[in-house]
Enzyme design. Sequence first.
Site, PDB file in Angstrom:
ATOM      1  N   GLU A  18       0.813  -1.214   0.000  1.00  0.00           N
ATOM      2  CA  GLU A  18       0.000   0.000   0.000  1.00  0.00           C
ATOM      3  C   GLU A  18       0.850   1.269   0.000  1.00  0.00           C
ATOM      4  OE1 GLU A  18      -2.429  -3.093   2.380  1.00  0.00           O
ATOM      5  OE2 GLU A  18      -0.330  -2.601   1.981  1.00  0.00           O
ATOM      6  N   LEU A  19       2.013   1.210   0.667  1.00  0.00           N
ATOM      7  CA  LEU A  19       2.872   2.395   0.704  1.00  0.00           C
ATOM      8  C   LEU A  19       3.401   2.717  -0.686  1.00  0.00           C
ATOM      9  CD1 LEU A  19       4.249   4.599   2.364  1.00  0.00           C
ATOM     10  CD2 LEU A  19       6.152   3.032   2.761  1.00  0.00           C
ATOM     11  N   LYS A 117      24.031   0.310  -0.424  1.00  0.00           N
ATOM     12  CA  LYS A 117      23.462  -0.812   0.305  1.00  0.00           C
ATOM     13  C   LYS A 117      23.617  -0.640   1.824  1.00  0.00           C
ATOM     14  CE  LYS A 117      22.104  -3.177  -3.257  1.00  0.00           C
ATOM     15  NZ  LYS A 117      22.558  -4.493  -3.645  1.00  0.00           N
ATOM     16  N   GLY A 435      20.365  -3.059 -19.808  1.00  0.00           N
ATOM     17  CA  GLY A 435      19.590  -4.248 -20.142  1.00  0.00           C
ATOM     18  C   GLY A 435      18.103  -4.034 -20.303  1.00  0.00           C
ATOM     19  N   CYS A 519      10.070  -2.389  -4.607  1.00  0.00           N
ATOM     20  CA  CYS A 519       9.948  -3.628  -3.841  1.00  0.00           C
ATOM     21  C   CYS A 519      10.353  -4.806  -4.722  1.00  0.00           C
ATOM     22  CB  CYS A 519       8.518  -3.828  -3.342  1.00  0.00           C
ATOM     23  SG  CYS A 519       7.942  -2.530  -2.234  1.00  0.00           S
ATOM     24  N   HIS A 644      27.739  -6.238 -14.562  1.00  0.00           N
ATOM     25  CA  HIS A 644      27.260  -4.933 -14.084  1.00  0.00           C
ATOM     26  C   HIS A 644      27.151  -4.950 -12.567  1.00  0.00           C
ATOM     27  CE1 HIS A 644      25.011  -1.261 -13.646  1.00  0.00           C
ATOM     28  NE2 HIS A 644      24.051  -1.905 -13.031  1.00  0.00           N
ATOM     29  N   HIS A 697      17.525   6.315 -11.470  1.00  0.00           N
ATOM     30  CA  HIS A 697      16.525   6.286 -10.403  1.00  0.00           C
ATOM     31  C   HIS A 697      15.910   7.655 -10.147  1.00  0.00           C
ATOM     32  CE1 HIS A 697      18.963   2.644  -9.615  1.00  0.00           C
ATOM     33  NE2 HIS A 697      17.791   2.126  -9.368  1.00  0.00           N
ATOM     34  N   CYS A 729      22.149   2.055 -14.546  1.00  0.00           N
ATOM     35  CA  CYS A 729      21.440   0.811 -14.256  1.00  0.00           C
ATOM     36  C   CYS A 729      20.384   0.591 -15.335  1.00  0.00           C
ATOM     37  CB  CYS A 729      20.813   0.915 -12.859  1.00  0.00           C
ATOM     38  SG  CYS A 729      20.525  -0.682 -12.058  1.00  0.00           S
TER      39      CYS A 729
END
Length: 760
Positions: A18-19, A117, A435, A519, A644, A697, A729
């Site tokens: 939902e978020l 990360k 890709g 996600c 990559h 992003h 990316c």
Amino acid sequence: MSIKNHILGFPRIGLYRELKTAQENYWSNKITLNELLIAGKKIRKKNWKIQIKSGLDYVTVGDFSWYDHVLNISMMINNIPKRHRFDEKELNLDTLFRVARGSKLTNKNCSASEMTKWFNTNYHYIVPEFTNNQNFYFSWKQIIEEVDEALSLGYSVKPVLLGPLTYLWLGKVKGIYFNKLDLLEKILPIYQEVLLELSYRKVEWIQIDEPILVLDLPKDWKKSFKLSYNILNQNKIKILLATYFGDIHHNLEIINNLPIHGLHIDLISGKYNLSQLHNYVNNNFLLSLGIISGRNIWKANLLEWFNKLKPFMNFKNTFWISSSCSLLHVPVDVSIEDNLTDFVKSWFSFGVQKCLELSILSRVLNKKLDIQELHNWIKPIYAYRSSNIVNNVVVQKRVSKISLDQIKRKNSFFIRSKIQKKKLNLPILPTTTIGSFPQTKEIRKLRLDYNNKIINQLDYEREIKIHIKNNIIQQEKLGLDVLVHGEPERNDMVEYFSEYLEGFVFTKYGWVQSYGSRCVKPPIIVGDISRITPITVKWSKFAQSLTKKPVKAMLTGPVTILCWSFPREDVSKENISKQIALALQDEVLDLEKSGINIIQIDEPALREGLPLRKKEWNDYLSWSVKSFQLCSFGVKDSTQIHTHMCYCEFNDIMSSIVDLDADVITIETSRSDMELLEFFKTFKYPNDIGPGVYDIHSPNIPTVRWIEKLLIKALKYISLEQLWVNPDCGLKTRNWVETSLALQNMVQATINIRKNFLKK
């Protein structure tokens, strides 16, 4: 005797993401800010209700985030880069989203902050930026507001905050270099304010996370812990210092002397002897024992834990049991997985079930529940071990015959490179993408209709071919040199491949947050792994038939498939990685036979899987590098192997990256303004390399000048013959307008740079 239970944090995305839905609807102006706030409030309320209903003693508050919990602290202390401020006084959710995503609403430089990360997980955090002599103040009171929210519902709350030292450690200095620790004395008063506010509300405990205590810390950082917690321990509220992702034996001398009230240790990732724990951990601390894995989804052997904890109660009759770390890293609830049989589903424990595990075990320890409940809970564990899907003798024999000393390619890159350049005939500064191309609504609906059997396989494949053809046409119009088929048939870079491998099972709703609204749905490794059928050959071969330019086939590497799945726990990660590598080797050789001359084997998780203690690095790097080499063992010198990597610190493992011996490596560098390239001043990378020239992003469209500037910077460190040009990316999360404009500018910038260098 009183054994209490709690968790370090709960998944914040909602049962059905939902978020994510609310965030993306807000970003696209489909809902208002108030509607977004209501969506977040509903998720928090449900999460707290789950914890109470499960029987936990405390509700954890402060684990919710609109994007990332590290960014929460940046907002809390007003550490917002100037480029993200449209108004000096403004600080709201739009500010937070600008830091995380950048903005295309203004002509000023508003590029997103760097993302990397979170320790050795697949979660990403927004890297804090620090400048010399900056000031902070308590500017974002989300933690207080959410505590008030939970208290109004009558819950016993335990707030959680990322600790000040871990926060500083995770950030980067920008501009003039200085010691980040110099900022500590400015940040601590804000934490004091938070603790004071919580003490006014009669909150008994606060959980302060300091996971850097599992690392090898410099002396000045070690000393700063005593200073920091002397200052923080001035209110009536009790501090539970939480450590996780490893053990803390090497830092116990510091920890034992801290003025804290409780200590959380991770018994899943750490190596502890419970019978000796009272001898080396300060006996004045209340101990919180992380016994339920916060990073894997297998049902815990509660009977085994009961037998371990029972004698421990002779030394410590009051302690807490908990998840090893936040449950952020696991899905919400296994009970809704209607695509799994009850037999298979019974092996797993997601967020809701992990809360139940803690409740059941604490009640048995407190003699409020019969021990038979533990026997009932673990029956599926024994059923799994005896299941016929676990062991495959053929796979095990094939792995046992691997000679890891004989898996390198026949000739060196120096020889291979000449052969490849002659065959591929690429210009200097070859342009390519990583890709994937935009996953449009039409593509997602097509896959959904196929999975729901609304359309048959022939219709599905015909439509996929249309999308691939369009991708090839668009790339040729843009003038890219090495093309890709665009991956319209793929849901996720790990899940897609796993569906063609024996030994995996898949969830329908097992989503885990990777960053922001992104996600992933990690597959679950339940048995020995082998390739069922060719995976990418048909689509790559079709794409190559549409163009005379080389088409690059795209595979996900063995370490990444391992790290981004939930692994089985009865065999080593090294063994699992070898099994995956052999399956991928079959795919690579089939691609080569079908006429594909460039094959990319992505390993973005190579650095992520690195153990947190340096003394354990060599073993991991040895088998992970050899797993990658095993994938392409046997290919011709003329076949160009790419890899990559993205969003992690590469410098400390660069020698191992060289050992991969990929012909071309593409890496993320644009968010950090190609900061990584500074490393190449002293390190001569031998093969070809493509440092990403723009951040995919962010919705920002990079200008031609921006990309030219980055390429000129790259050419200071990397020779013209070695340099490739590519985005950071894959482009699946972007739309076609953004993608076309960005790639058009990338190609034009490359043409301009080529002209400049040919003139010289």
